[in-house]
Design a protein around this motif. Sequence first.
Motif, PDB file in Angstrom:
ATOM      1  N   VAL A  59       0.853  -1.205   0.000  1.00 38.39           N
ATOM      2  CA  VAL A  59       0.000   0.000   0.000  1.00 38.39           C
ATOM      3  C   VAL A  59       0.878   1.240   0.000  1.00 38.39           C
ATOM      4  CG1 VAL A  59      -1.828   1.292   1.158  1.00 38.39           C
ATOM      5  CG2 VAL A  59      -1.798  -1.215   1.285  1.00 38.39           C
ATOM      6  N   ASN A  60       0.731   2.035  -1.045  1.00 36.83           N
ATOM      7  CA  ASN A  60       1.421   3.331  -1.108  1.00 36.83           C
ATOM      8  C   ASN A  60       0.432   4.403  -0.679  1.00 36.83           C
ATOM      9  OD1 ASN A  60       1.909   5.993  -2.272  1.00 36.83           O
ATOM     10  ND2 ASN A  60       3.625   5.095  -3.382  1.00 36.83           N
ATOM     11  N   VAL A  61       0.749   5.094   0.397  1.00 33.71           N
ATOM     12  CA  VAL A  61      -0.074   6.222   0.832  1.00 33.71           C
ATOM     13  C   VAL A  61       0.558   7.512   0.331  1.00 33.71           C
ATOM     14  CG1 VAL A  61      -1.018   7.476   2.824  1.00 33.71           C
ATOM     15  CG2 VAL A  61      -0.859   4.973   2.883  1.00 33.71           C
ATOM     16  N   ASN A  62      -0.165   8.213  -0.410  1.00 30.32           N
ATOM     17  CA  ASN A  62       0.117   9.580  -0.895  1.00 30.32           C
ATOM     18  C   ASN A  62       0.945   9.725  -2.161  1.00 30.32           C
ATOM     19  OD1 ASN A  62      -0.137  12.554  -0.558  1.00 30.32           O
ATOM     20  ND2 ASN A  62       2.084  12.431  -0.381  1.00 30.32           N
ATOM     21  N   SER A  63       1.936   8.870  -2.408  1.00 33.26           N
ATOM     22  CA  SER A  63       2.859   9.320  -3.455  1.00 33.26           C
ATOM     23  C   SER A  63       2.471   8.909  -4.862  1.00 33.26           C
ATOM     24  CB  SER A  63       4.297   8.931  -3.129  1.00 33.26           C
ATOM     25  OG  SER A  63       4.662   7.715  -3.658  1.00 33.26           O
ATOM     26  N   GLY A  64       1.683   7.852  -5.064  1.00 31.29           N
ATOM     27  CA  GLY A  64       1.203   7.579  -6.416  1.00 31.29           C
ATOM     28  C   GLY A  64       1.277   6.119  -6.822  1.00 31.29           C
ATOM     29  N   GLY A  65       0.666   5.861  -7.954  1.00 30.71           N
ATOM     30  CA  GLY A  65       0.503   4.486  -8.410  1.00 30.71           C
ATOM     31  C   GLY A  65       1.495   4.035  -9.461  1.00 30.71           C
TER      32      GLY A  65
ATOM     33  N   ILE B  45       3.587 -13.881  -7.822  1.00 35.18           N
ATOM     34  CA  ILE B  45       3.158 -14.174  -6.455  1.00 35.18           C
ATOM     35  C   ILE B  45       1.706 -14.646  -6.549  1.00 35.18           C
ATOM     36  CG2 ILE B  45       2.856 -13.268  -4.113  1.00 35.18           C
ATOM     37  CD1 ILE B  45       4.747 -10.894  -5.147  1.00 35.18           C
ATOM     38  N   ALA B  46       1.404 -15.763  -5.906  1.00 35.44           N
ATOM     39  CA  ALA B  46       0.071 -16.349  -6.051  1.00 35.44           C
ATOM     40  C   ALA B  46      -1.015 -15.358  -5.648  1.00 35.44           C
ATOM     41  CB  ALA B  46      -0.019 -17.623  -5.215  1.00 35.44           C
ATOM     42  N   LYS B  47      -0.839 -14.737  -4.502  1.00 35.45           N
ATOM     43  CA  LYS B  47      -1.848 -13.779  -4.044  1.00 35.45           C
ATOM     44  C   LYS B  47      -1.166 -12.436  -3.845  1.00 35.45           C
ATOM     45  CE  LYS B  47      -5.004 -17.113  -2.291  1.00 35.45           C
ATOM     46  NZ  LYS B  47      -5.806 -17.650  -1.189  1.00 35.45           N
ATOM     47  N   SER B  48      -1.558 -11.497  -4.680  1.00 38.27           N
ATOM     48  CA  SER B  48      -0.830 -10.228  -4.683  1.00 38.27           C
ATOM     49  C   SER B  48      -1.782  -9.070  -4.906  1.00 38.27           C
ATOM     50  CB  SER B  48       0.221 -10.282  -5.797  1.00 38.27           C
ATOM     51  OG  SER B  48       0.871  -9.048  -5.930  1.00 38.27           O
ATOM     52  N   ARG B  49      -1.673  -8.082  -4.075  1.00 36.63           N
ATOM     53  CA  ARG B  49      -2.416  -6.848  -4.335  1.00 36.63           C
ATOM     54  C   ARG B  49      -1.527  -5.659  -3.988  1.00 36.63           C
ATOM     55  NH1 ARG B  49      -8.378  -6.068  -2.174  1.00 36.63           N
ATOM     56  NH2 ARG B  49      -8.665  -7.699  -3.738  1.00 36.63           N
ATOM     57  N   SER B  50      -1.490  -4.700  -4.924  1.00 37.29           N
ATOM     58  CA  SER B  50      -0.722  -3.474  -4.716  1.00 37.29           C
ATOM     59  C   SER B  50      -1.649  -2.298  -4.942  1.00 37.29           C
ATOM     60  CB  SER B  50       0.459  -3.423  -5.689  1.00 37.29           C
ATOM     61  OG  SER B  50       1.293  -4.551  -5.508  1.00 37.29           O
ATOM     62  N   GLN B  51      -1.630  -1.360  -4.026  1.00 38.96           N
ATOM     63  CA  GLN B  51      -2.603  -0.272  -4.082  1.00 38.96           C
ATOM     64  C   GLN B  51      -1.938   1.065  -3.796  1.00 38.96           C
ATOM     65  OE1 GLN B  51      -4.897  -2.671  -1.064  1.00 38.96           O
ATOM     66  NE2 GLN B  51      -6.546  -1.398  -1.894  1.00 38.96           N
ATOM     67  N   TYR B  52      -2.559   2.090  -4.353  1.00 42.20           N
ATOM     68  CA  TYR B  52      -2.184   3.462  -4.029  1.00 42.20           C
ATOM     69  C   TYR B  52      -3.381   4.126  -3.377  1.00 42.20           C
ATOM     70  CZ  TYR B  52      -2.357   8.455  -5.092  1.00 42.20           C
ATOM     71  OH  TYR B  52      -2.558   9.799  -5.018  1.00 42.20           O
ATOM     72  N   VAL B  53      -3.159   4.785  -2.273  1.00 40.51           N
ATOM     73  CA  VAL B  53      -4.227   5.486  -1.556  1.00 40.51           C
ATOM     74  C   VAL B  53      -3.836   6.953  -1.415  1.00 40.51           C
ATOM     75  CG1 VAL B  53      -5.581   5.570   0.574  1.00 40.51           C
ATOM     76  CG2 VAL B  53      -4.681   3.382  -0.246  1.00 40.51           C
ATOM     77  N   PRO B  54      -4.627   7.851  -1.976  1.00 41.93           N
ATOM     78  CA  PRO B  54      -4.297   9.281  -1.822  1.00 41.93           C
ATOM     79  C   PRO B  54      -4.393   9.716  -0.358  1.00 41.93           C
ATOM     80  CG  PRO B  54      -6.008   8.942  -3.482  1.00 41.93           C
ATOM     81  CD  PRO B  54      -5.847   7.653  -2.753  1.00 41.93           C
ATOM     82  N   SER B  55      -3.720  10.796  -0.051  1.00 40.19           N
ATOM     83  CA  SER B  55      -3.808  11.371   1.291  1.00 40.19           C
ATOM     84  C   SER B  55      -3.908  12.881   1.168  1.00 40.19           C
ATOM     85  CB  SER B  55      -2.587  10.948   2.113  1.00 40.19           C
ATOM     86  OG  SER B  55      -2.698  11.424   3.435  1.00 40.19           O
ATOM     87  N   ALA B  56      -3.825  13.570   2.282  1.00 36.69           N
ATOM     88  CA  ALA B  56      -3.899  15.033   2.272  1.00 36.69           C
ATOM     89  C   ALA B  56      -2.487  15.572   2.413  1.00 36.69           C
ATOM     90  CB  ALA B  56      -4.780  15.509   3.418  1.00 36.69           C
TER      91      ALA B  56
END
Lengths: 714, 157
Positions: free
Chosen positions: A470-476, A485-496
Motif C-alpha cells: 500500500v502506497n499512501v500519498n505518493s502515487g501508483g 506471487i500467487a496472491k498479490s495486491r498493490s494499491q495506491y491510496v491518496p492522502s492530504a
Amino acid sequence: MTTDSTAHTPTDGQAGDEPAAEPGGGMTRRAFVQWLGAGLLVTVAPLPAAAQPRRPRGGGGTGKIAARVHIGKDGTITVMTGKVEAGQGARTELAQAAAEELGVPADRVQLIMADTDRAPDDGVTAGSRSTPSTVPAVRQGAAAARDVLIQLAAARFAIDARGVRLADGKAIDPASGRQADYGELVGENSDVPFAAAVPPGVTVTAVKEWKVMGRPTPRAGRRDLVTGAHRYPSDIQRPGMLYGKALRPPAYGARLKSIDMEAAKAAKDALAVRDGAFVGVAAPTLRAAEQALDAISRTAAWEEAPALPSSAELYDHLRRHARGGVPANPFADELAKADKKLTATYHVAYVQHAPMEPRAAVAEWNDGKLTVWTGTQNPFGARGELMSAFGLGADKVRVIVPDFGGGFGGKHQPDAHIEAARLAKAAGRPVLVRWTRAEEFTWAYYRPAAVIDVQAGLDAQGTLTSWHFVNVNSGGAAVESPYRIAKSRSQYVPSASPMRQGSYRCLAATANNFARESAMDELAVAAGADPLDFRRAHLDNPRLKAVLKTVAEKFNWAARSGKKDPRLGVGLACGTEKGSVVAACAEVAIEGDRLTVRHVCEAFECGAIVNPTNLLSQVAGCILMGLGPALREEMQFEKGRVLNATFWKYGVPRFTDVPELDIHLLNQPDQTPVGAGETPIIAIAPAIANAVFHATGRRIRTMPIRLAAEGKGY
Amino acid sequence: MDATILLTVNGKQRKVTTDPQRPLLDVLREEFQLTGAKFGCGEGRCGACTVLVNGQAVHSCLTPIANVQGKSVVTIEGLATGEKLHPVQEAFLAEEASQCGYCTPGMVLATVGLLARTPQPTDEQIVAALDGHLCRCCGYTNILKAVRRAAQPAGRG
C-alpha cells in the motif's frame, strides 16, 4: 527520451492531477492597483474564459502534413512539434526521426518546438512519451512529406514514382541522372503540396534500414550552449522590459490581511500590482524590483493557517489522512499460514526538482494579444491557464517555450507565466519574472512523500505466497509488482498532502521500487537465498531477467556479494516502468555514520535505441540525480515554513558524489523504442539501501537513507 | 546613491552608473545584455553565474558592481575569438558535456580559470575546482571528461 513525468492521467493517480494552487494563494478578487510614477488606476478583468480545448497526448492531432513539416524554397527543412527541450534530448531525437524519413542528415532538420502559434499540440512533455508517441508522429508526418516529394519528382522526371530515389535533400532519377532539390520540388510554399492529411497507413523506415536513427547523434544546438548565445526563458529581453517579483506569504496557507502598496514608491520607477491574492511589483531593474518588494512586504499583515504538520510528523499525518483509511491486507489468512513473514513500512521524503534554471517567464501584451515566453513542460496547458486567468480566446494567447534549463517533471505548471502577464498588463510593458532559488524550493511543487506498507509471506521453500503493498500519498506508478506471487495486491491510496506536490522524474515509481526492492531483499534474507537468485526465481519478464543477468555479470555480483565486510557492502535492485527495464548494483563504503556510494553498475533496456549518445547521458543523469533523494535530499518544514530552501542546506549531488559508473545499454532492435529519461532512476536507492544492509545488517527503510539515527536532515 | 563604475568587459571599456551594491550578474545581464552568465541560486552554491574577474573565477551574483571597478571581466560571450571557439568550449562540445546547458557557461569559465593557474590538473584538482558548480541534469561524468580533454596539451592523447 524525456526527463520528466506526467500527472495528467487518472492512472497516474497522484496529487499532481489536482489543479495546482497558485503560489501565494488563489485568486478571489480581481482588481488592479497600479502606478508608474504618478497616477492610480483600477481595472477589472473579465470573467474566466470557457473550458480549455481537449488535449492530445504525445503526438496526435496534427492533421495536415503541412502542420508537421515545412520545406523552404532553399531546401531548409523545418519540423514543428509541441514538445519542449529541457536537456532531455527531444530536439535531437525528433530531428533524427524526421531526417530518417526524409533522407537527410539529422542536422539538416530544424525544429520549431513548443510555440503554440506555430506547432501542433503534442501534449505535455512528460511520462517518457516523446519517444513512443511523438517520434512516431513526426516520422509519419515526415514520411508523408517524403511520399509527396517522390510524387512531385516522378512528375517532374516523367517516371514512375517507384523509380525515384531520395538522398541528402535531393530527388534523383537514377536512370537519367537527373536531380531536383526538395526546395525546387515544393515550389514557393510547401504548404500547398503538403496540404493533404498524413495518411494513417504511411510507411516509416524499418529499424534495420535506419541510417540516422539509432546512430550516435550530438545534441542539436549545442554550440549555442557553450558560447552563451542560447536564450533561455530567463534570458529573453524585450524592448522596454521591466523586471517583476511576486510577494510570497511567510508560510503555506497564510492569507494577506493588509498591505501598503504605496510603500513600493521607495524604489525608483517601481510599479505595484494587487490582484486578489496576487501582489507583485515591477521595476526597470531587478534590484529595484527587489527593493520595492522588500518595502511593501514589510508593511504586509498576514493571517496564518492553523498549524500545518511539520516534516517531523509528516508520515503520521499522511497515514492518518489516507483516503478511506489504509486498507487491510486481504490475504491476512494466507500470511498467517506463511513460514516466514515480512511486515515493514517504508518512508520517502518530499524532494525538490531544483532545476538549474528557476521558473521564469516574460509576458508582453500587444493589441490585446498576450505573448509569453516561459519554461514549461506543458506549453498548451500554460496557454489554457493564461486564457482562463485573463478571459482570452486561444487566438489571443501565444506561449513560446525556448529550450529551458531543466524540468525533471517539475515544470508542468510554469507559475511565473501568470505572474508576469499580470504585471505586464498593469505596466503596459513587457515584464520578466524569474523566481529565486528560495521561491523555487518553497513554492514550486515537490515530489510527493510516501508511506508504504508491505506485508508478504514465504512458504517453507522460500517462495512468495502473498504480497500486500500500500502506497499512501505518493502515487501508483510502478506500484504493481513484476514478481510472480500467487496472491498479490498493490494499491495506491491518496492522502492530504500538507505541501504542494506533483510530478517528478518517474513519479512514484522511485518510492514504490524503493519499498518493493528493499522488501524483496528482506524476503531473500528471510528465505536464506541470494538476492539475485531470489528475484530470478520470482520473475517471468524476460527483459527484466536480461538486465538483471547483465548487471550481475558486469558487476561480478556472485563474487562481491559473497564477501562480508562491515565497511563495504553491495546491493542489487531492479524494476520496470514506462515500458523499459532496469537493474542496478551498488557498492557502498561505510565509515561511522558516513555512507559513500563508490560504484554503480546499471543495465538498462528501452527497446530499439534511437540515440545512444543521449541515452547514455540520460541513464547517467538518472543514476546521479537519484543519488540525491537516496542519500540526502529532503524538504524540511515546520508550521508551513520551509527550513532548507537553499542549496547550502539542501544537498543535491555534486562532483564529489560521483561514484565509479558502469552503464550497460541493451539494444533491442525488434522492440518499439520507449522513453528512457526516467526509469533508470528507480533502481539506485534500493540498491544502496540493500548494500547498507549487506555491510552492516541494518535495514534502513527511509529515503533519504541515513546511518545516523536522527539525521540532521541536510 | 548611484555610482559610476568603469570596467572592461570582454576586452571592451564599459561604464555604468548604478547602485554600487548591485550584483555584477545583474549589470552584465540587464545593462550589457550579456545573458550568458546565469542566475542559479544567489548564494554562491551553484556556480551558474561564474565569470572571470582578472582571470579568476568568481560568483557574479555575489559580487557588487563596485568591486569590479577598474577590473577586467570575461563572460562566456567573450571566450571565443570570432568564430573560433576557446579550446575549453571545443572540449565541452567534443565530450557532449551539455544537456540543458544552463550550467555550461559557469563550468566552462571555471575550467578556464583552473587551467590558467593549473595547466595539468589532477582529477582531484579538477573536482576541487568544480565542486562548487552544480549540474542538475547530472552530466558530471561528461563534464569531467571535457575538462580532462581541455587540459591535455595539443598533440597529446
